[in-house]
Scaffold this active site. Structure first.
Site, PDB file in Angstrom:
ATOM      1  N   ASP A  93       0.864  -1.180   0.000  1.00 28.69           N
ATOM      2  CA  ASP A  93       0.000   0.000   0.000  1.00 28.69           C
ATOM      3  C   ASP A  93       0.898   1.226   0.000  1.00 28.69           C
ATOM      4  O   ASP A  93       1.672   1.432   0.923  1.00 28.69           O
ATOM      5  CB  ASP A  93      -0.896  -0.013   1.247  1.00 28.69           C
ATOM      6  CG  ASP A  93      -1.772   1.219   1.310  1.00 28.69           C
ATOM      7  OD1 ASP A  93      -2.505   1.462   0.349  1.00 28.69           O
ATOM      8  OD2 ASP A  93      -1.695   1.938   2.318  1.00 28.69           O
TER       9      ASP A  93
ATOM     10  N   GLU B 183      -1.119  -1.460  -6.133  1.00 31.24           N
ATOM     11  CA  GLU B 183      -2.307  -0.683  -6.513  1.00 31.24           C
ATOM     12  C   GLU B 183      -2.125  -0.164  -7.922  1.00 31.24           C
ATOM     13  O   GLU B 183      -1.026   0.214  -8.318  1.00 31.24           O
ATOM     14  CB  GLU B 183      -2.461   0.522  -5.585  1.00 31.24           C
ATOM     15  CG  GLU B 183      -2.745   0.174  -4.155  1.00 31.24           C
ATOM     16  CD  GLU B 183      -2.424   1.340  -3.262  1.00 31.24           C
ATOM     17  OE1 GLU B 183      -3.351   2.040  -2.862  1.00 31.24           O
ATOM     18  OE2 GLU B 183      -1.248   1.558  -2.950  1.00 31.24           O
TER      19      GLU B 183
ATOM     20  N   CYS C 291     -13.800  -2.883   5.835  1.00 31.10           N
ATOM     21  CA  CYS C 291     -13.487  -3.654   7.032  1.00 31.10           C
ATOM     22  C   CYS C 291     -13.062  -5.052   6.624  1.00 31.10           C
ATOM     23  O   CYS C 291     -13.725  -5.696   5.811  1.00 31.10           O
ATOM     24  CB  CYS C 291     -14.721  -3.728   7.936  1.00 31.10           C
ATOM     25  SG  CYS C 291     -14.466  -4.810   9.351  1.00 31.10           S
TER      26      CYS C 291
ATOM     27  N   CYS D 157     -15.883  -7.670   8.470  1.00 32.40           N
ATOM     28  CA  CYS D 157     -17.261  -7.829   8.014  1.00 32.40           C
ATOM     29  C   CYS D 157     -17.518  -7.260   6.626  1.00 32.40           C
ATOM     30  O   CYS D 157     -18.618  -7.398   6.102  1.00 32.40           O
ATOM     31  CB  CYS D 157     -18.225  -7.195   9.025  1.00 32.40           C
ATOM     32  SG  CYS D 157     -18.086  -5.409   9.103  1.00 32.40           S
TER      33      CYS D 157
ATOM     34  N   CYS E 158     -13.838  -0.305  12.720  1.00 28.20           N
ATOM     35  CA  CYS E 158     -15.056  -0.527  11.947  1.00 28.20           C
ATOM     36  C   CYS E 158     -16.251   0.019  12.728  1.00 28.20           C
ATOM     37  O   CYS E 158     -16.410  -0.255  13.921  1.00 28.20           O
ATOM     38  CB  CYS E 158     -15.234  -2.011  11.672  1.00 28.20           C
ATOM     39  SG  CYS E 158     -16.723  -2.342  10.729  1.00 28.20           S
TER      40      CYS E 158
ATOM     41  N   CYS F  73     -18.691  -3.435  13.273  1.00 27.95           N
ATOM     42  CA  CYS F  73     -18.375  -4.553  14.170  1.00 27.95           C
ATOM     43  C   CYS F  73     -17.273  -4.239  15.172  1.00 27.95           C
ATOM     44  O   CYS F  73     -16.958  -5.069  16.021  1.00 27.95           O
ATOM     45  CB  CYS F  73     -18.011  -5.796  13.363  1.00 27.95           C
ATOM     46  SG  CYS F  73     -16.458  -5.625  12.493  1.00 27.95           S
TER      47      CYS F  73
ATOM     48  N   ASP G 134      -3.124   1.404   7.410  1.00 23.44           N
ATOM     49  CA  ASP G 134      -2.402   1.175   6.162  1.00 23.44           C
ATOM     50  C   ASP G 134      -1.980  -0.272   5.993  1.00 23.44           C
ATOM     51  O   ASP G 134      -1.970  -0.807   4.884  1.00 23.44           O
ATOM     52  CB  ASP G 134      -1.192   2.099   6.081  1.00 23.44           C
ATOM     53  CG  ASP G 134      -1.622   3.538   5.853  1.00 23.44           C
ATOM     54  OD1 ASP G 134      -2.441   3.740   4.947  1.00 23.44           O
ATOM     55  OD2 ASP G 134      -1.166   4.424   6.583  1.00 23.44           O
TER      56      ASP G 134
END
Ligand SMILES: [Zn+2]
Length: 480
Positions: A237, A324, A396, A399, A414, A417, A424
């Site tokens: 990332d 990416e 997330c 979930c 999140c 949840c 990162d």
């Protein structure tokens, strides 16, 4: 296998003056050729078929920019007809025609004949490449990333020329046609079986460099692993505060070579020294040289650092690296101009804040790093997977809930949840998982390639915590 080796040249004064002169002349022909093609295109567009008075040649305005000003005046390459009654080489490209016009140019301007003929030809072909890149972008992604329409060149962005033939190397001497033997710093020896294909001479701040393209057909190209043999993937990332976050919890620092405090200060001072000097004066030139040297130093440092970290990333024991697919030119766009509707005055649009961010993005130069990673990975037989980074740091991992308020600076919590981790590193893991999805073939939703890449717009990037580019109005519209 085809590779490039770069060396620093040691020309004598006559040679370096000659090369500077060549670059200026070549730039003028490049710009002339471009203007010629644009004029031809406009003629076609306004006047329809068979418009050209001289040749009565026909050109399709959208697919080829045929210039009919060539020496022979004949837009057709070859009038021979094959068995089926079709023309063998039906149409000459604009580049072909402009190349046949080169002898004419030499007659009209005799000083051009001191330039090697393959250099002149390559100069026209360079424009062909620019057009090709432009059309490829139009086909691949009309709105997205890629190169734009060919530009007219000035002294700062036209600094090189290419030889196609006649270059020889002996020890630490190189022979360049029409320039003669020239010494160079033989920093790495060309392997025995390789032959020289082409050589590009480039002027940089501290002198002339040559990049020699060498080939050995007996050595096969690098072969990367087939996708179904990939068992482990490393997700990367890219960011600003840390240059790269890896999915194995490692972080790579961003030294911010041109945007750290010290470099910024030095740049500012040197830039000011240039602008305070009288235009056209020798002192201004000297000051500009000093500034240029500092810029080159920054670039050299950045390149060295990027090779270093690219090596570190690639040499980790994984089969593939997931990166990416960033639309960096889109991220660098300026904020839209805002005007007051009643008075017509300009309002604040947040560009001054965006400017700093743009500089940080340019300084990080992710695309250069990605290129280096791709090259080194190919060398080791590893696969590079480009994934769509949309919502990678808002999703997330527990979930699947996507919300930009999930993220608060470096923390990820999140809202559904309560799952939390480093934002990162979480994003890097998400990138890794998307890579796995592509490898396993269910890439219908997330898989991207260059054809149907769903690019991240600057707006959606701005919603990430670290890319603060929200103007007041934007925030309102998000809330409502
Ligand atoms: Zn959750």
């Amino acid at each position: 296998m085809l590779i490039n080796y770069a060396y620093k040249l040691r020309p004598n004064i006559t040679q370096s003056n000659k090369m500077s002169g060549w670059v200026d002349m070549l730039r003028s022909t490049y710009n002339w050729s471009l203007a010629d093609r644009i004029t031809q295109y406009n003629q076609q567009f306004f006047q329809g078929d068979y418009c050209d008075i001289r040749t009565r040649g026909e050109a399709c305005p959208l697919t080829c920019f045929v210039s009919k000003n060539g020496a022979s005046g004949e837009p057709w390459k070859d009038t021979k007809v094959d068995k089926d009654g079709k023309l063998k080489n039906p149409r000459r490209s604009a580049g072909d025609i402009q190349i046949t016009g080169l002898p004419e140019l030499k007659k009209a301007r005799p000083w051009f004949s001191e330039i090697d003929s393959t250099v002149l030809q390559q100069n026209v072909k360079r424009l062909d490449t620019a057009y090709k890149n432009f059309f490829e972008r139009q086909v691949a992604s009309p709105s997205g990333e890629g190169r734009g329409f060919p530009k007219f060149k000035n002294r700062s962005n036209f600094t090189s020329f290419t030889y196609q033939m006649g270059v020889k190397v002996q020890g630490s001497k190189i022979y360049l046609p029409k320039l003669g033997w020239m010494r160079f710093f033989n920093s790495r020896v060309i392997p025995v079986c390789f032959t020289i294909k082409a050589a590009t001479i480039r002027k940089r701040q501290d002198g002339w460099y040559v990049s020699i393209r060498i080939e050995d057909k007996t050595i096969p190209d690098y072969i990367s692993k087939p996708l179904d043999e990939v068992n482990s993937i490393l997700g990367c990332d890219m960011g600003i505060t840390k240059l790269v976050h890896l999915s194995d919890r490692h972080q790579i620092d961003n030294p911010k070579f041109s945007t750290n405090k010290k470099a910024k200060r030095t740049l500012k001072i040197r830039q000011r020294r240039v602008s305070k000097k009288l235009k056209g004066s020798k002192n201004r030139k000297k000051a500009a040289n000093k500034l240029g040297h500092f810029h080159k130093k920054i670039t050299d440092k950045r390149v060295a650092y990027q090779w270093d970290i690219a090596n570190k990333i690639v040499s980790k024991s994984v089969d593939a690296i997931a990166l990416e697919d960033l639309n960096i030119s889109g991220m660098l766009k300026r904020c839209k101009v805002k005007t007051d509707e009643t008075t017509g005055r300009f309002l604040k649009n947040g560009q001054s804040r965006k400017k700093g961010l743009n500089r940080a993005i340019s300084d990080a130069s992710w695309s250069e790093l990605i290129l280096k990673i791709e090259y080194l990975a190919a060398k080791q037989g590893k696969v590079v997977i480009k994934i769509n980074p949309i919502h990678s740091s808002q999703e997330c991992r527990n979930c699947g809930h996507i919300d930009k308020s999930n993220r608060d600076g470096e923390k990820f919590i999140c809202t559904e949840c309560g799952y939390h981790e480093h934002a990162d590193i979480g994003a890097a893991k998400t990138i890794r998982d998307r890579g796995f999805k592509i490898v396993r073939g269910d890439s219908a939703k997330l898989g991207v390639n260059h054809q149907n890449a769903q690019k991240v717009s600057p707006r959606s990037m701005s919603k990430r915590g670290e890319f603060g580019n929200l103007c007041k109005q934007d925030i309102k519209s998000v809330k409502s």
